[in-house]
Design an enzyme around this catalytic site. Structure first.
Site, PDB file in Angstrom:
ATOM      1  N   GLY A 138      -4.412  -4.508  -4.549  1.00  0.00           N
ATOM      2  CA  GLY A 138      -5.423  -3.615  -5.109  1.00  0.00           C
ATOM      3  C   GLY A 138      -4.747  -2.299  -5.400  1.00  0.00           C
ATOM      4  O   GLY A 138      -4.275  -1.632  -4.496  1.00  0.00           O
ATOM      5  N   HIS A 139      -4.627  -1.975  -6.663  1.00  0.00           N
ATOM      6  CA  HIS A 139      -3.956  -0.732  -7.017  1.00  0.00           C
ATOM      7  C   HIS A 139      -4.984   0.332  -7.372  1.00  0.00           C
ATOM      8  O   HIS A 139      -5.758   0.189  -8.306  1.00  0.00           O
ATOM      9  CB  HIS A 139      -2.982  -0.971  -8.177  1.00  0.00           C
ATOM     10  N   ARG A 187       2.828 -29.408  -5.685  1.00  0.00           N
ATOM     11  CA  ARG A 187       2.647 -30.006  -7.021  1.00  0.00           C
ATOM     12  C   ARG A 187       1.256 -30.602  -7.197  1.00  0.00           C
ATOM     13  O   ARG A 187       1.059 -31.591  -7.891  1.00  0.00           O
ATOM     14  CB  ARG A 187       3.741 -31.043  -7.320  1.00  0.00           C
ATOM     15  N   ASP A 201       0.814  -1.220   0.000  1.00  0.00           N
ATOM     16  CA  ASP A 201       0.000   0.000   0.000  1.00  0.00           C
ATOM     17  C   ASP A 201       0.845   1.266   0.000  1.00  0.00           C
ATOM     18  O   ASP A 201       0.464   2.279   0.588  1.00  0.00           O
ATOM     19  CB  ASP A 201      -0.975   0.010   1.198  1.00  0.00           C
ATOM     20  N   LYS A 227       1.996   2.156  -5.192  1.00  0.00           N
ATOM     21  CA  LYS A 227       2.666   1.643  -6.399  1.00  0.00           C
ATOM     22  C   LYS A 227       1.818   1.862  -7.649  1.00  0.00           C
ATOM     23  O   LYS A 227       2.339   2.193  -8.698  1.00  0.00           O
ATOM     24  CB  LYS A 227       2.945   0.135  -6.256  1.00  0.00           C
ATOM     25  N   VAL A 249       2.519  13.981  -4.266  1.00  0.00           N
ATOM     26  CA  VAL A 249       1.859  14.847  -3.283  1.00  0.00           C
ATOM     27  C   VAL A 249       0.327  14.772  -3.377  1.00  0.00           C
ATOM     28  O   VAL A 249      -0.372  15.686  -2.944  1.00  0.00           O
ATOM     29  CB  VAL A 249       2.340  16.314  -3.425  1.00  0.00           C
ATOM     30  N   GLN A 307       2.206  -5.919  -3.087  1.00  0.00           N
ATOM     31  CA  GLN A 307       2.586  -5.941  -1.670  1.00  0.00           C
ATOM     32  C   GLN A 307       3.911  -5.188  -1.463  1.00  0.00           C
ATOM     33  O   GLN A 307       4.243  -4.327  -2.270  1.00  0.00           O
ATOM     34  CB  GLN A 307       2.671  -7.376  -1.135  1.00  0.00           C
TER      35      GLN A 307
HETATM   36  P1  IMP Z   1      -2.514 -12.838   1.857  1.00  0.00           P
HETATM   37  O1  IMP Z   1      -1.580 -12.224   0.850  1.00  0.00           O
HETATM   38  O2  IMP Z   1      -3.958 -12.611   1.527  1.00  0.00           O
HETATM   39  O3  IMP Z   1      -2.199 -14.261   2.148  1.00  0.00           O
HETATM   40  O4  IMP Z   1      -2.288 -12.053   3.261  1.00  0.00           O
HETATM   41  C1  IMP Z   1      -1.082 -12.160   3.996  1.00  0.00           C
HETATM   42  C2  IMP Z   1      -0.706 -10.819   4.611  1.00  0.00           C
HETATM   43  O5  IMP Z   1      -0.314  -9.922   3.576  1.00  0.00           O
HETATM   44  C3  IMP Z   1      -1.832 -10.124   5.380  1.00  0.00           C
HETATM   45  O6  IMP Z   1      -1.282  -9.422   6.475  1.00  0.00           O
HETATM   46  C4  IMP Z   1      -2.386  -9.143   4.365  1.00  0.00           C
HETATM   47  O7  IMP Z   1      -3.027  -8.043   4.962  1.00  0.00           O
HETATM   48  C5  IMP Z   1      -1.112  -8.737   3.647  1.00  0.00           C
HETATM   49  N1  IMP Z   1      -1.340  -8.275   2.278  1.00  0.00           N
HETATM   50  C6  IMP Z   1      -1.611  -9.030   1.198  1.00  0.00           C
HETATM   51  N2  IMP Z   1      -1.747  -8.266   0.112  1.00  0.00           N
HETATM   52  C7  IMP Z   1      -1.547  -7.002   0.502  1.00  0.00           C
HETATM   53  C8  IMP Z   1      -1.519  -5.753  -0.200  1.00  0.00           C
HETATM   54  O8  IMP Z   1      -1.703  -5.660  -1.418  1.00  0.00           O
HETATM   55  N3  IMP Z   1      -1.265  -4.661   0.576  1.00  0.00           N
HETATM   56  C9  IMP Z   1      -1.024  -4.734   1.902  1.00  0.00           C
HETATM   57  N4  IMP Z   1      -1.019  -5.881   2.582  1.00  0.00           N
HETATM   58  C10 IMP Z   1      -1.276  -7.004   1.893  1.00  0.00           C
END
Ligand code: IMP
Length: 425
Positions: free
Chosen positions: A40-41, A140, A13, A16, A411, A221
């Site tokens: 989620g972008h 697998r 978050d 990006k 900004v 992420q």
């Molecule tokens: P998962 O990716 O759904 O398995 O979640 C594992 C961890 O990664 C959790 O703490 C989620 O909140 C975090 N996470 C997964 N995707 C995102 C993202 O796009 N932004 C922020 N945190 C994420």
């Protein structure tokens, strides 16, 4: 012309989506290489707000090829919904603009059920089935896109795994399992719709490299959620460091020219796990409110805190980050002073790098530097020189402490609320 990887440097978050969207103007191919619709972008274009979970944001630009490469786990239903929504908004989604790897793994309905029933409390996952799909990949027993687009193959693969999944869901997790026939019928249908987009995307990427095209690899992420190097087990289930761009898209490392790290001017985290600079007070609440810090995928409120140089140094080292984009500086306006964590202290030991031992975190003392804040609203500032003195000092401090120059300053959420200090593509 250059090939560049964009990765998050914190816990996701970082903004990006906006930066990739901006850079896309100069790129020919935009490639997603890990994760899935846990990402989620958020993009704000004019008055339109769009959240993309799977398709790279390059889809909003003309004459770009957006690739969902083999390292991604794909929920076909989500992908097709995204395609339909983009088409309805007038964007061109054809095999000329979107390509899906035949080797990418599929998130099946049982993955989502397992993720929900098992994990949302413990790790605070997004519940999208990401972890269980990657588990099957490593075991697998995964179903790949190449299986999904061939009904006979899909049936064979599903026959091999379904009874075990059903047993686990009904007997261990004690929730209702889906019907195999329903999955088969629905997923064969989804596969047929995706089929025109499916190909060996590594060949497309290789051809693009050979013809001197410019490639932009869009990470999801952030580095501290990396499965190997993040705050394990409070991580996502893929590698989020820059090297994964090569593995997850089928390209060698010598083809990469630079790595841009996206760094929010403060820190946020969604879900469980250590967050040394977290502000569980009014100030944290203020950052959340001013920064709109709610998950783009799940809507969950994000935990907010000060910038953490220890966490940043970690990901900058692991991803060989060559340039920074500092985002959301505008959110810090109006603060009397701004703190930045420089090191952690455990007993008498001062730590400048991230410890692997999570047991240490609850008792860490966090060492901070303090900076004078600024009052001015930054939203309409277009030139670096026009930023408040204290804001420029904050940027210079971050650059000096991390040993990496900022190439982009953001900004605000709109495309034009960006100060470009160095052209990267
Ligand atoms: P998962 O990716 O759904 O398995 O979640 C594992 C961890 O990664 C959790 O703490 C989620 O909140 C975090 N996470 C997964 N995707 C995102 C993202 O796009 N932004 C922020 N945190 C994420």
């Amino acid at each position: 012309m250059a090939n560049m990887i964009v990765v998050g440097t914190q816990w996701g978050d970082e903004g990006k989506g906006k930066i990739v969207d901006l850079l896309t103007d100069k790129a020919d191919l935009i490639i997603r290489f890990q994760g899935g619709n846990n990402a989620g972008h958020t993009l704000v274009i004019g008055d339109e707000k769009l959240i993309l979970h799977l398709i790279p944001s390059g889809i909003l630009h003309r004459n770009k090829l957006c690739i969902i490469a083999s390292g991604v786990v794909i929920d076909p239903e989500v992908l097709l919904t995204e395609i339909d929504e983009l088409v309805a908004k007038g964007h061109i989604v054809t095999p000329e603009t979107v390509a899906i790897s035949d080797r990418a793994h599929v998130i099946m309905p049982y993955h989502k059920i397992i993720d929900h029933a098992r994990d949302t409390e413990r790790i605070g996952t997004t519940g999208r089935g990401i972890g269980p799909a990657y588990e099957d990949k490593a075991r697998r027993t995964g179903i790949r896109i190449i299986d999904l687009i061939n009904a006979a193959l899909l049936q064979k693969k599903l026959d091999e795994v379904f009874e075990e999944k059903k047993h686990y869901i009904t007997k261990v997790l004690k929730v209702k399992a889906p019907e195999k026939a329903t999955i088969l019928e629905k997923y064969a249908r989804l596969g047929m719709r995706l089929r025109p987009f499916v190909t060996d995307t590594s060949i497309l990427i290789d051809n693009a490299v050979k013809s001197g095209k410019s490639l932009l690899f869009e990470g999801a992420q952030g580095g501290n959620l990396d499965m190997d190097y993040g705050t394990y087990p409070f991580v996502t289930s893929s590698n989020t460091v820059a090297a994964q761009a090569c593995v997850g898209s089928g390209i060698g490392p010598t083809n990469i020219d630079r790595v841009l790290g996206i760094c929010k001017a403060y820190t946020t985290r969604v879900g469980g796990g250590p967050f040394p600079t977290e502000l569980a007070d009014d100030l944290g609440e203020r950052l959340r409110a001013f920064g709109g810090e709610y998950g783009a995928t799940t809507g969950r409120p994000r935990r907010c805190g000060w910038l953490d140089l220890v966490a940043l140094r970690h990901t900058i080292r692991l991803s060989s980050i060559s340039h920074l984009a500092i985002t959301k500086l505008d959110v810090l306006s109006g603060l009397e002073s701004i703190r930045v964590a420089t090191a952690y202290k455990s007993g008498n030991i001062i730590m400048e790098s991230m410890p692997a031992d999570l047991e240490l975190f609850p008792d860490l003392e966090i060492l901070y530097d303090e900076h004078p804040g600024w009052e001015e609203n930054l939203a309409s500032i277009k030139r670096y020189e026009d930023l408040p003195q204290n804001c420029k000092a904050y940027i210079s401090y971050i650059e000096a402490k991390l040993g990496v120059k900022a190439a982009i300053i953001s900004v605000g959420s709109k495309r034009d609320q960006t100060i470009v200090l160095e052209e990267l593509l």
